[in-house]
Design a protein around this motif. Structure first.
Motif, short mmCIF file in Angstrom:
data_model
loop_
_atom_site.label_atom_id
_atom_site.label_comp_id
_atom_site.label_asym_id
_atom_site.label_seq_id
_atom_site.Cartn_x
_atom_site.Cartn_y
_atom_site.Cartn_z
N LYS A 107 0.86 -1.18 0.00
CA LYS A 107 0.00 0.00 0.00
C LYS A 107 0.89 1.23 0.00
O LYS A 107 1.66 1.45 0.93
N LEU A 108 0.79 2.00 -1.06
CA LEU A 108 1.53 3.25 -1.15
C LEU A 108 0.58 4.41 -0.87
O LEU A 108 -0.59 4.37 -1.25
N LYS A 109 1.07 5.43 -0.22
CA LYS A 109 0.25 6.59 0.13
C LYS A 109 0.59 7.77 -0.76
O LYS A 109 1.75 8.01 -1.08
N ARG A 110 -0.46 8.44 -1.17
CA ARG A 110 -0.31 9.72 -1.88
C ARG A 110 -1.23 10.70 -1.17
O ARG A 110 -2.43 10.70 -1.36
N GLY A 111 -0.64 11.50 -0.27
CA GLY A 111 -1.45 12.35 0.58
C GLY A 111 -2.19 11.48 1.59
O GLY A 111 -1.59 10.68 2.31
N ILE A 112 -3.51 11.60 1.62
CA ILE A 112 -4.32 10.79 2.54
C ILE A 112 -4.84 9.53 1.87
O ILE A 112 -5.54 8.74 2.51
N PHE A 113 -4.49 9.29 0.61
CA PHE A 113 -5.07 8.18 -0.13
C PHE A 113 -4.10 7.00 -0.18
O PHE A 113 -2.89 7.18 -0.35
N ASP A 114 -4.66 5.79 -0.06
CA ASP A 114 -3.91 4.56 -0.20
C ASP A 114 -4.10 4.00 -1.60
O ASP A 114 -5.21 3.99 -2.14
N VAL A 115 -3.01 3.50 -2.19
CA VAL A 115 -3.04 2.90 -3.51
C VAL A 115 -2.46 1.50 -3.41
O VAL A 115 -1.36 1.31 -2.90
N ALA A 116 -3.22 0.51 -3.88
CA ALA A 116 -2.76 -0.88 -3.84
C ALA A 116 -1.88 -1.17 -5.04
O ALA A 116 -2.30 -1.01 -6.19
N VAL A 117 -0.65 -1.59 -4.80
CA VAL A 117 0.29 -1.96 -5.86
C VAL A 117 0.81 -3.36 -5.54
O VAL A 117 0.61 -3.89 -4.46
N TYR A 118 1.52 -3.94 -6.51
CA TYR A 118 2.03 -5.29 -6.32
C TYR A 118 3.29 -5.49 -7.15
O TYR A 118 3.55 -4.76 -8.12
#
Length: 447
Positions: A107-118
């Protein structure tokens, strides 16, 4: 006999409660304006989340579509409209394809948002046979076997994080970027291979390749084998299998998932061999989406759709108390209560961006209901009435949460709930002596 001293009621006195009811209805409709504005805020925040996802994906890697390996053999035939020759490609799909892999999620964060990567660690293996090639109406002499290539489609080449090596008939070959054309896919890698179509056993080549690729959110595979078997495991606890083929078996737990697919070529809409760009080879892709369970904006949007119910029912309760207790609220006080109910949604959106949705819903409900209870207690100078209204709001917000959480049964539960609410409204309204309203003086709550 003494003359009557009774003063006839004026029109406004006689129909005061009817006028008040009309004002409340108009006010309820007007409060839908800020509710609609809140929906705009939700869309804006959702767009911001998507922008954050795109920004992270552009650096880490977009969602990946893996197609291949495909054996491409060029051939030449005499031109139909000129005296020269033209070159095209025969495409052969493997007789069997095995995909074994592991998704390493982050899980990478951009500001307050989480982005699922793999990061996907994949091994692809299988064999090509001459059977599919023999079914094509192409002379063997027209084939340029010395220029044969193995192609692998990868939608975002920036995600490749290893030097991809192909073991072809036991010999190593290294891939190069690019593809011979865009008949099959728009981007990928390729390597020339040596094949012997005269070899015994009908096998044109066996292969094994290890592929490491980074991506975001979603990974897909094309079932190009006559029999395609895929085994994928990961520590991600919330996978979504929403593509063309669901897994044959799956095991999902808090520690991750293991999923297996077994797909036959009869389940897709393209053959094992053809020439040119006749087919969409990615039309039957299957795969895994790293589902983010905290879809707070979608749930918040569902909650806002029930704003009319919450505001209308709260106003009805207050209005019923006026009729039964003979103590009035000023329309401005109704408006303040309505605005407090609207503030609930802005609290829900902002808090759910920091916490999970259920915690945000509880906190927002407690704050909103507490504010309204304190205000009503001060307005009516009666704690019992305020607590009763608060209890009804607790039940109502609880019901709304159950409805928005039950995606498949939301319509059924919502319909039943509205029916019960309407029945209660009809019951209590039937106990009001409407013909007696306006005949006695009422005491404003602020006196």
């Amino acid at each position: 006999m003494e003359p009557s001293t009774h003063t006839p009621l004026s029109f406004f006195d006689r129909y005061a409660y009817a006028i008040k009811a009309f004002i409340i209805i108009v006010m309820t409709i007007m409060l839908l304006i800020p509710a609609n504005m809140i929906q705009g805020i939700i869309w804006e925040r959702r767009d911001r989340q998507q922008e954050a996802t795109k920004e992270v994906s552009s650096r880490w890697g977009e969602e990946q579509h893996i197609t291949g390996p495909v054996l491409a053999i060029p051939y030449t035939l005499a031109g139909q409209h000129n005296a020269g020759e033209f070159q095209s490609y025969v495409y052969l799909l493997p007789e069997n394809l095995k995909i074994n892999g592991e998704l390493l999620p982050e899980k990478l964060k951009r500001g307050i948002f989480d982005v699922a990567v793999y990061t996907a660690r994949l091994q692809l293996s299988g064999t090509f046979t001459k059977t599919a090639l023999e079914k094509l109406d192409i002379p063997f002499s027209a084939l340029k076997l010395n220029e044969a290539m193995v192609l692998v489609g990868i939608s975002d080449l920036r995600g490749i994080d290893n030097q991809v090596q192909l073991m072809w008939n036991g010999k190593p070959y290294f891939f190069n970027p690019g593809i011979v054309n865009k008949d099959l896919f728009s981007s990928g890698i390729q390597t020339p291979v040596a094949i012997d179509m005269t070899a015994a056993g009908g096998t044109a080549g066996s292969f094994t390749l290890d592929l490491g690729v980074k991506g975001s959110g979603h990974i897909r595979f094309s079932p190009i084998g006559q029999t395609t078997v895929a085994n994928i495991r990961s520590t991600w606890p919330d996978p979504s299998f929403d593509d063309a083929f669901p897994p044959k078996t799956r095991q999902v737990s808090d520690k991750g998932f293991v999923a297996t697919w077994q797909i036959q070529h009869l389940s897709r809409n393209y053959p094992q061999s053809w020439t040119g760009n006749k087919y969409d080879i990615q039309s039957a892709d299957f795969g895994i989406r790293l589902f983010m369970p905290a879809q707070s904006y979608q749930q918040s949007m569902r909650a806002v759709k029930y704003a009319l119910l919450i505001i209308g029912l709260t106003f009805f309760i207050l209005y019923f108390i006026e009729l039964s207790q003979r103590r009035t609220l000023h329309p401005l006080q109704y408006a303040l209560v309505g605005l407090a109910l609207c503030i609930f949604y802005t609290l829900l959106i902002s808090i759910s961006e920091q916490l999970n949705f259920i915690m945000a819903y509880i906190i927002s409900s407690v704050l909103t209901i507490g504010l309204i209870v304190l205000y009503i207690a001060a307005a009516y100078k009666n704690a019992r009435i305020a607590i009763s209204i608060g209890s009804v709001l607790v039940l109502l917000y609880g019901f709304i949460y159950v409805v928005i959480s039950a995606e498949d049964q939301a319509l059924l539960m919502g319909s039943l709930g509205l029916f019960i609410i309407l029945a209660l409204v009809m019951y209590f309204s039937s106990r009001i002596k409407w013909d007696k309203l306006g005949q006695k003086d009422v005491t404003p709550v602020n006196q």
